[in-house]
Design a protein around this motif. Structure first.
Motif, mmCIF file in Angstrom:
data_model
loop_
_atom_site.group_PDB
_atom_site.id
_atom_site.type_symbol
_atom_site.label_atom_id
_atom_site.label_comp_id
_atom_site.label_asym_id
_atom_site.label_seq_id
_atom_site.Cartn_x
_atom_site.Cartn_y
_atom_site.Cartn_z
ATOM 1 N N ALA A 170 0.807 -1.238 0.110
ATOM 2 C CA ALA A 170 -0.103 -0.040 -0.123
ATOM 3 C C ALA A 170 0.706 1.081 0.139
ATOM 4 C CB ALA A 170 -0.966 -0.060 1.282
ATOM 5 N N SER A 171 1.839 1.353 0.694
ATOM 6 C CA SER A 171 2.844 2.384 0.748
ATOM 7 C C SER A 171 3.585 2.578 -0.593
ATOM 8 C CB SER A 171 3.942 2.202 1.864
ATOM 9 O OG SER A 171 3.422 2.208 3.202
ATOM 10 N N LEU A 172 3.756 1.475 -1.246
ATOM 11 C CA LEU A 172 4.611 1.599 -2.381
ATOM 12 C C LEU A 172 3.443 1.888 -3.603
ATOM 13 C CD1 LEU A 172 7.036 1.077 -4.323
ATOM 14 C CD2 LEU A 172 6.043 -1.331 -4.715
ATOM 15 N N ALA A 173 2.157 1.681 -3.425
ATOM 16 C CA ALA A 173 1.316 2.162 -4.260
ATOM 17 C C ALA A 173 1.251 3.825 -4.294
ATOM 18 C CB ALA A 173 -0.162 1.386 -4.158
ATOM 19 N N LYS A 174 1.195 4.212 -2.974
ATOM 20 C CA LYS A 174 1.303 5.822 -2.916
ATOM 21 C C LYS A 174 2.535 6.551 -3.236
ATOM 22 C CE LYS A 174 -1.724 5.472 1.275
ATOM 23 N NZ LYS A 174 -1.767 5.744 2.560
ATOM 24 N N TYR A 202 -6.458 -1.780 3.736
ATOM 25 C CA TYR A 202 -4.968 -1.256 3.917
ATOM 26 C C TYR A 202 -4.665 0.177 3.240
ATOM 27 C CZ TYR A 202 -3.273 -5.754 4.957
ATOM 28 O OH TYR A 202 -2.995 -7.061 5.677
ATOM 29 N N GLY A 203 -5.940 0.834 2.871
ATOM 30 C CA GLY A 203 -5.633 2.133 2.352
ATOM 31 C C GLY A 203 -5.213 2.347 1.112
ATOM 32 N N MET A 204 -5.299 1.085 0.291
ATOM 33 C CA MET A 204 -4.439 0.932 -1.075
ATOM 34 C C MET A 204 -5.148 1.168 -1.981
ATOM 35 S SD MET A 204 -3.123 -2.791 -2.382
ATOM 36 C CE MET A 204 -2.264 -3.399 -0.875
ATOM 37 N N MET A 248 3.252 -12.078 0.298
ATOM 38 C CA MET A 248 3.099 -10.771 1.140
ATOM 39 C C MET A 248 2.331 -11.229 2.347
ATOM 40 S SD MET A 248 4.875 -8.525 -0.749
ATOM 41 C CE MET A 248 5.889 -9.818 -1.072
ATOM 42 N N GLU A 249 2.982 -10.637 3.546
ATOM 43 C CA GLU A 249 2.120 -11.250 4.790
ATOM 44 C C GLU A 249 1.098 -10.119 4.921
ATOM 45 O OE1 GLU A 249 2.906 -10.397 9.572
ATOM 46 O OE2 GLU A 249 4.171 -10.522 8.232
ATOM 47 N N ASP A 250 -0.053 -10.808 5.192
ATOM 48 C CA ASP A 250 -1.159 -9.848 5.589
ATOM 49 C C ASP A 250 -1.320 -9.549 6.741
ATOM 50 O OD1 ASP A 250 -3.962 -8.881 5.647
ATOM 51 O OD2 ASP A 250 -5.015 -10.984 5.631
ATOM 52 N N ASP A 251 -0.685 -8.632 7.123
ATOM 53 C CA ASP A 251 -0.452 -7.988 8.273
ATOM 54 C C ASP A 251 -1.398 -7.418 8.997
ATOM 55 O OD1 ASP A 251 0.454 -5.950 6.225
ATOM 56 O OD2 ASP A 251 0.962 -4.780 7.743
ATOM 57 N N ARG A 252 -2.410 -6.925 8.375
ATOM 58 C CA ARG A 252 -3.678 -6.392 9.404
ATOM 59 C C ARG A 252 -4.776 -7.667 9.347
ATOM 60 N NH1 ARG A 252 -4.406 -0.190 7.306
ATOM 61 N NH2 ARG A 252 -2.174 0.673 7.755
#
Length: 322
Positions: A170-174, A202-204, A248-252
């Motif tokens: 998600a951070s990379l997408a931003k 994830y706010g992605m 990728m880990e589903d950390d949430r």
């Protein structure tokens, strides 16, 4: 979604389970005896029918269950390979089959009609077990095998972007929107527990032009080639290991838990309570790494699912060949 296929209308289902593949069975004839399970032949005299869905992992799990029952002295009828979840489920509920390996998330959402999964896998299993008792079904202890959704990338893209979690995606997408391209199934793209729900959790925000829909098998090859940065995968698929993909880990903890556990007709279990003691040690050994390895033997190496199951049961010492 493989775990939830063949969602038939009730009227069609009542017309006959044969529409989902439950027409007849054949005896399992593995020449096996007790190893670490089945000692004393606690299922001697039982005639048990095992069922499963039609995809690789389910065929292997169905064979594992049947082999365990045989080692414990039971005669086993093989009705594995039913197309879709509903047919296999109804076979156990109605007593046309005695047991199968099923997924907790499928039961909670598809069969029991809930919309929000429970994030704790044990609580999810307990809730499913409690709800299904009234349906004449008893769930035995669950495995660590969790066949749920994930995003994965190839090694080259992992070295380039270094993401390990969905939060980092998600951070990379931003920070770099063109970097996040997705290969997904059409169903995943539109499910609330799929892409859209994941983006919200994830706010992605991935641009529509960066999302390509395709069949499941193509997703793995395209992700491995790097045609898309991330591909939608199932966490126990053998191609993850064979193609050396990074999950990728589903950390949430957004995606539902789909832990495999034996689902047994309650009448059959009351008649043959030793079923639980036979299956529990086997189920406890199942996890994602085991599943990926066994699935790859079929999907990548072309081996027979039943033989893969038998070899694993022998190698683990659960049963012995006679």
């Amino acid at each position: 979604m493989r775990r939830c296929g063949c969602l038939l209308l009730a009227g069609v289902l009542l017309a006959g389970l044969s529409s989902c593949g439950l027409t007849s069975g054949s005896p399992m004839v593995d020449d096996v005896g007790p190893g670490s399970i089945g000692r004393g032949k606690p299922l001697e005299g039982a005639k048990l029918t095992v069922t499963s869905k039609e995809f690789t992992e389910q065929l292997i799990l169905g064979a594992i269950m049947g082999i365990a029952f045989q080692a414990a002295g039971a005669e086993v009828v093989d009705r594995t390979g039913i197309q879709g979840s509903i047919g296999a489920r109804e076979a156990v509920v109605k007593g046309d089959a005695d047991a199968s390996y099923e997924y907790t998330g499928t039961a909670w959402i598809t069969y029991q009609g809930n919309s929000k999964p429970l994030p704790d896998p044990r609580k999810q299993w307990e809730a499913v077990r409690e709800a299904d008792l009234k349906n004449g079904v008893t769930w035995l202890e669950p495995s660590a095998l969790n066949n749920t959704y994930a995003l994965a990338m190839n090694q080259a893209n992992y070295k380039k972007y270094g993401t390990r979690t969905l939060s980092e995606v998600a951070s990379l997408a931003k920070s770099d929107p063109p970097a996040v391209t997705l290969c997904v199934e059409g169903e995943f793209a539109n499910r609330t527990d799929g892409l859209r729900g994941m983006e919200e959790a994830y706010g992605m925000n991935v641009a529509t032009g960066n999302i390509t829909q395709m069949d499941t098998g193509i997703i793995y090859t395209q992700t491995a080639k790097g045609a898309c940065t991330y591909g939608e995968v199932f966490t126990t698929d053998g191609r993850i290991k064979s193609m050396n993909l990074v999950v990728m880990e589903d950390d949430r903890k957004f995606f539902p838990n789909y832990n495999a556990a034996p689902m047994v007709n309650t009448v059959a279990l009351k008649k043959w309570p030793a079923i639980a003691g036979v299956l529990d040690p086997v189920t406890a050994k199942l996890d994602n790494e085991v599943a990926r390895t066994l699935n790859a033997k079929v999907d990548v190496d072309g081996e027979d699912p039943h033989q893969v199951a038998l070899d694993w049961m022998v190698d683990e010492g659960f049963v012995r060949k006679r």
